[in-house]
Each structure stands twice: as C-alpha cells, then as structure tokens.
Design a protein around this motif. Structure first.
Motif, mmCIF file in Angstrom:
data_model
loop_
_atom_site.group_PDB
_atom_site.id
_atom_site.type_symbol
_atom_site.label_atom_id
_atom_site.label_comp_id
_atom_site.label_asym_id
_atom_site.label_seq_id
_atom_site.Cartn_x
_atom_site.Cartn_y
_atom_site.Cartn_z
ATOM 1 N N VAL B 85 0.843 -1.187 0.000
ATOM 2 C CA VAL B 85 0.000 0.000 0.000
ATOM 3 C C VAL B 85 0.882 1.241 0.000
ATOM 4 N N PHE B 87 0.587 5.126 0.709
ATOM 5 C CA PHE B 87 -0.303 6.157 1.249
ATOM 6 C C PHE B 87 -0.019 7.505 0.611
ATOM 7 N N ALA B 91 3.720 7.974 4.354
ATOM 8 C CA ALA B 91 3.619 7.281 5.637
ATOM 9 C C ALA B 91 4.841 6.421 5.927
ATOM 10 N N LEU B 92 6.011 6.953 5.598
ATOM 11 C CA LEU B 92 7.236 6.249 5.998
ATOM 12 C C LEU B 92 7.361 6.346 7.511
ATOM 13 N N PHE B 93 7.953 5.339 8.123
ATOM 14 C CA PHE B 93 8.127 5.396 9.582
ATOM 15 C C PHE B 93 9.207 6.426 9.897
ATOM 16 N N SER B 94 8.811 7.462 10.638
ATOM 17 C CA SER B 94 9.705 8.606 10.756
ATOM 18 C C SER B 94 10.932 8.312 11.610
ATOM 19 N N ASN B 101 13.279 1.406 6.575
ATOM 20 C CA ASN B 101 11.870 1.356 6.223
ATOM 21 C C ASN B 101 11.585 0.222 5.239
ATOM 22 N N LEU B 104 12.251 -3.347 6.793
ATOM 23 C CA LEU B 104 11.456 -3.772 7.955
ATOM 24 C C LEU B 104 10.579 -5.005 7.693
ATOM 25 N N PRO B 105 9.751 -5.007 6.630
ATOM 26 C CA PRO B 105 8.941 -6.225 6.414
ATOM 27 C C PRO B 105 9.800 -7.450 6.139
ATOM 28 N N ARG B 154 9.054 0.471 -0.343
ATOM 29 C CA ARG B 154 8.659 -0.306 0.832
ATOM 30 C C ARG B 154 7.446 -1.179 0.514
#
Lengths: 357, 245
Positions: B85, B87, B91-94, B101, B104-105, B154
């Motif tokens: 997804v 956004f 909506a990256l993790f700040s 980023n 991470l998954p 990401r």
C-alpha cells in the motif's frame, strides 16, 4: 434609479441606504439604469437580483437598463446559480437537556472505548507473552532509556526537594515539643510508603506519558499506524506493549532512587536544623522504619506504570486526523494519568491499612 | 484474465452519512484500475476498506479469493503480505531511515540473512529510481517525490501481487508526476503487478489506467475502459473529462 461608476462590494451599502430612504408606496415601475456603471461585480449582481425580488413581492415591476454584455452575463450567472442552490443550513440550536445528554453519551463512549482498549491489550498481551521470540527486547530497551533512565535526574531532584521541604516543615513543629528524633519515623514512613511513589508517578506521567501520546498521535496523523497495519504489523505489539513493559520494569527502580534522594533531603534538614547527626539519623532509621514500607512503595510502581503508560498510549491512539487533537489528547493523557494514579494510590492505602500491612 | 478483487453490494455508513450504497466492482488480474469521483465520494474510504483498515456496513469484498468480511486473523496476516500500500503522504516510519523502512517487512517476515536483505533493498531502491546514497537519509530529510518513491519501494519490498496507491501523483510537480506514472507502468510490466489507485490527475489517468470506476451518488456510475467514457451521462464525468482527450 441610476447607478454610475464602480458598482462593487464596497459601494453596495451606500446604495442600500439611499434606496431605503425612498418611499416606494406609490411607485409602479422601477428602472435600474446601469448604463454608466464601469465595473460591476457578482456581489452587485446579487444585490440587484434580491432588490428586484423584493420589489416583485411589493408588486412593483422592474426593468434593468443596460447594453453592457459583461453586466448582463454577470446578472445571468447569479440568476442561474440562484435557481440551483439551496439556502445555507442553519446551525441547529441545542437545548440544555440535549447538551447534557450528548456530553454524558460522549463520556460514556469514551469510557467504553478505554475498556475496549484494555481488553484488546490483555488479549494481545497474553498471546504475545506466550512466545519468547515475540518479545521486542530492542524496543523495550529503547523505551526504558527514553522514558525512564533519562528521567532519573529530574526525579532525583524533585524527590530530594520534597524530602527537604517535608522535613523542614515538620522540623518546625517537632521542635516545639522537643520531639526532634521523630523526624526520622515521620519522614521515613511517609517518603518510602507514599510520597516517593506518588511523586515519581506524577513526574513520569507529565514527562513520559505525555510523550507516548504525542508520539503515537503524530504517527497516527501521518498514517504510519495505517501503514503498519497494512503490512501486517500489529501496532499493539510494536508500539503499545513495549512501552508499557518498559515503564513497568523501570518504575520500581525510579521509585528506589526517589526513596534515597527523599530521605537524603530529610537527613540534611535533620542535621542542620534539628542537630541530629547523619549517623544517629541512619541508626534510628534502621530501628523504626520497617522494611515493609519500602516494599509497599516499590510494589506500587508497576501498577502506576501500567496506568500511566496505558492511558498515554490509549490517548495517542484516540488522536484524530488533525493537529489540534494531539494537544487535546496530550493534556487529557497527563490529567487522566495523574488522576488514575491518585485513585489507585488511595485504593492501595485503604487496602494495605485494612490488611494490617 | 482472472478476477483479483470483487466488491459486491457494498454499503458503508460513517457516523450518520451513507457513503456507499449498493456498490459493485470487479478488478481483473494485471490491470491498472483507477477509482475516480468527486471529492468526498468515498474513494479513499473504499480503498481503506479493501486493505482492511476500515469496516464496512454490509455487502462483501473479495480479494485474491478471500472474503475479507469474515476473515480469520491468520489469513488476514497472510493476505497483508500479498499486497503493498502506498499512502498519500508516503507514511514512511519517521524513526527509521529509508533503508530500514524498506527492510522492515523483510526482517520481520523472512529469515533472510542481513547481506541478502541489503541486496534486496538495494535492488528495490534502484527499481523505483532512487539513488543508493540516499538510503541512509530519514524521511524528514527528503523531498516529497523521494518520499513517494521510498514508500513505493517499501510497498514492493515483499514482492506483492497487488498494489494499492492512494493519489500517487498528488503533491508532486508535473515532471515528477509523469516520471512516477512511467515508473508505475514499468513496474507493472516488470513485476506483473495488478494496481488499484485513487487519482485526480487527468494526465496520469490517461497515461496509466486500463480501466476506471467512477464513484458518484454512492454508487459506481461507470466502470470500464477510458475510450467510451465520454458517452456516459454522469454529470461528474462530463465535467471532469470535458476537453480532455
């Protein structure tokens, strides 16, 4: 009626006054002469339209005299939009009863939402703790440092001052009766049992609880939480539980530090003001202050920590999509956390006293 | 082509407002599908419902053969790994840099070695047109276009079959927007993705979409490809596509 020059937003009011002065009771027809108008805006057009309509209601017919195509176009534009638009809705007025009902319902819903949060927290937490691989040591360690270890300085200072103030005020009273040595009993018990845990909780609620709310709230606004969910990461596992666990582990340690500093503050006042040497103070302390007071104070730590962290995080999750709501929820989180801590402390106080501990 | 998403008789109620009522649509595998409509018609809401961020009132949504209305937690988690997804604001993790980023998954869901993950991240960064030097920057240090590209990287980290894009070109300058369009087309060709996107950008709509659904008046007023869209009698379509070619 003849209009000339610029007929705009700025000149409408003066025309309106002029027209108001005229007595129309015997008039059958009104001509609006717009030949000499050099600039005509939509506001003027709306004004002309509504004036015509007013005249129509009084059975006065009106003609608009102009050959300027721009003016005619503007007039037509307003007429067309008038046909399709509806008048603006008025804000509904609420009676006192409605306000009361809505407010009560709002708080009732808020309470239910918090209960739902706690329920979900325990449901997630149980499955979380069932597997050691799930525990996020890195995040927990990070939060321990951020929200507790970095608060050591301020907590040490606050409880030192509290110890100082309490001792100083009671020293004044005790001197009257010559009961100087009882400063140790009084300070030891009140500090270890009540004041140190409470002060630590208040400082942590103001310092770390509020930062939980702000952090998580900001993440919600930037859709980071949504992004986590779509990737299948449960925000409870990543953000909520590490914070709660970190604080629950660290709180007793913080209270321990607060105990030391508070008693140290009292010790200084006792030696300066009451002439009780530090050695005598500590000997007496050993004799009269039972270890149970210390343990009760420490045992309150995890409970307070749970309340502060869960309220902080819950308020963060409640943030809506606007920045104002971060401020609102941060304030709420601090106020509610301190309140909850005091209520919890009162319950403990009654409980322990009745149990004879 | 097989069906990848099927929405059937969907009804959504937010507070007291009915957003969708009796909404149906079908998205086929491999196509780039656009959700269009006037603002406030519930395009983003529909997208959020598809990715299980929001509940709907009645009806059903079927994604990759799974009905998400009554899905079990485990299957939902599995499904979430099969899509990416993007956004609107990225909506990256700040608190993480670009590399973290994207990885991470991979770190959470796979047991790949660090070296392998680094290589995958490097490939994804390259794929979306970012430079490797930028990998260590934090979201606050990069431009809007780079944020979108990083967020896309990401979203692509787990090699999803399905990609959801929420206004991918909004907030980008026209040149970056066109670049982003061609990037999306390139990715579809390279990776065989199916893409669902919400967009307002006419140029992007004409350049990228295979088929569109126009949401208006709580329903789909048009579904199909762009060639005969002007024959539709919806007021929104007439205004929106007027003069466009």
């Amino acid at each position: 009626m003849k209009f000339s020059g610029e007929f705009t937003l700025y000149t409408i009011t003066s025309y309106q006054k002029e027209i108001g002065k005229i007595d129309f009771s015997k008039v059958k027809t009104v001509d609006f002469d717009l030949e000499d108008v050099v600039y005509f805006d939509t506001a003027a057009s709306i004004f002309i339209n509504s004036t015509v309509k007013e005249f129509n209601e009084k059975k006065i017919s009106s003609n608009i005299l102009t050959t300027d195509k721009d003016i005619l176009d503007t007039l037509e534009l307003v007429q067309i939009s008038k046909k399709t638009s509806k008048p603006l809705p008025k804000k509904a007025k609420r009676t006192l009863l409605e306000i009361l009902g809505q407010t009560t319902y709002f708080y009732y819903n808020g309470f239910l939402a918090f209960m739902a949060f706690i329920g979900k927290l325990f449901a997630t937490k149980l499955s979380y703790l069932s597997n050691i691989n799930n525990i996020r040591f890195k995040e927990i360690a990070f939060e321990m440092n951020e929200s507790a270890i970095k608060a050591l300085g301020i907590i040490a200072l606050t409880s030192f001052l509290i110890g100082l103030v309490v001792a100083y005020q009671s020293a004044f009273q005790l001197k009257i009766y010559g009961a100087n040595i009882f400063i140790v009993d009084m300070l030891g018990i009140s500090m270890l049992r009540e004041l140190a845990p409470l002060m630590t909780a208040v400082v942590i609620a103001g310092r770390s609880g509020s930062s939980f709310t702000a952090q998580i709230g900001a993440m919600k606004i930037t859709e980071e939480l949504d992004a986590m969910r779509t990737m299948g990461f449960d925000p409870y596992l990543f953000l909520v539980i590490p914070r709660i666990i970190a604080l629950m582990i660290m709180m007793p340690i913080l209270i321990f530090v607060a105990d030391i500093m508070g008693v140290f503050g009292g010790l200084i006042v006792a030696s300066v003001d009451l002439g009780i040497s530090p050695q005598l103070f500590l000997e007496r302390f050993n004799d009269v202050v039972a270890a149970k007071h210390f343990f009760i104070g420490i045992a309150k730590g995890p409970f307070f920590a749970f309340l502060i962290a869960s309220i902080g995080v819950y308020r963060g999750l409640m943030v809506k999509d606007d920045t104002q709501s971060i401020g609102f929820n941060t304030t709420k989180s601090v106020v509610e956390a301190i309140f909850a801590v005091i209520v919890c402390d009162a319950i403990f106080s009654i409980l322990f006293t009745n149990l004879g501990i | 082509m097989s069906t990848i998403i099927k929405v059937n008789n969907l009804k959504t109620v937010l507070d007291d407002r009915v957003i969708h009522d009796g909404l149906n649509l079908t998205i086929k595998q491999g196509e780039i599908y656009g959700l269009l409509g006037p603002s406030g018609c519930g395009k983003t809401t529909l997208l959020r419902e598809m990715v299980m961020l929001q509940d709907f009132h009645s009806g059903s949504i079927e994604i990759l053969g799974q009905n998400i209305g009554n899905i079990k937690h485990k299957q939902a988690q599995k499904l979430r790994r099969e899509w990416g997804v993007l956004f609107q604001a990225g909506a990256l993790f700040s608190s993480l840099n670009i590399k973290e980023n994207i990885s991470l998954p991979l770190i959470e869901y796979t047991d790949l070695s660090k070296k392998m993950i680094d290589e995958i991240v490097e490939f994804k960064i390259n794929l979306v047109g970012l430079k490797s030097e930028d990998a260590l920057l934090y979201p606050s240090q990069i431009s809007g276009g780079m944020k979108k590209k990083s967020a896309l990287a990401r979203a692509l980290a787990m090699d999803p079959k399905l990609l959801f894009l929420d206004e991918p070109t909004s907030g980008l300058d026209p040149i970056s927007a066109r670049e982003f369009d061609s990037l999306i087309l390139k990715l579809r060709k390279l990776l065989g993705l199916s893409i669902v996107m919400v967009s307002h950008d006419l140029q992007s709509i004409h350049d990228t979409l295979d088929s569109v659904a126009i949401i208006d008046e709580k329903k789909i007023v048009y579904e199909g490809d762009l060639s005969d869209i002007k024959n539709s009698d919806s007021k929104f379509i007439q205004t929106f596509f007027k003069g466009a070619n």
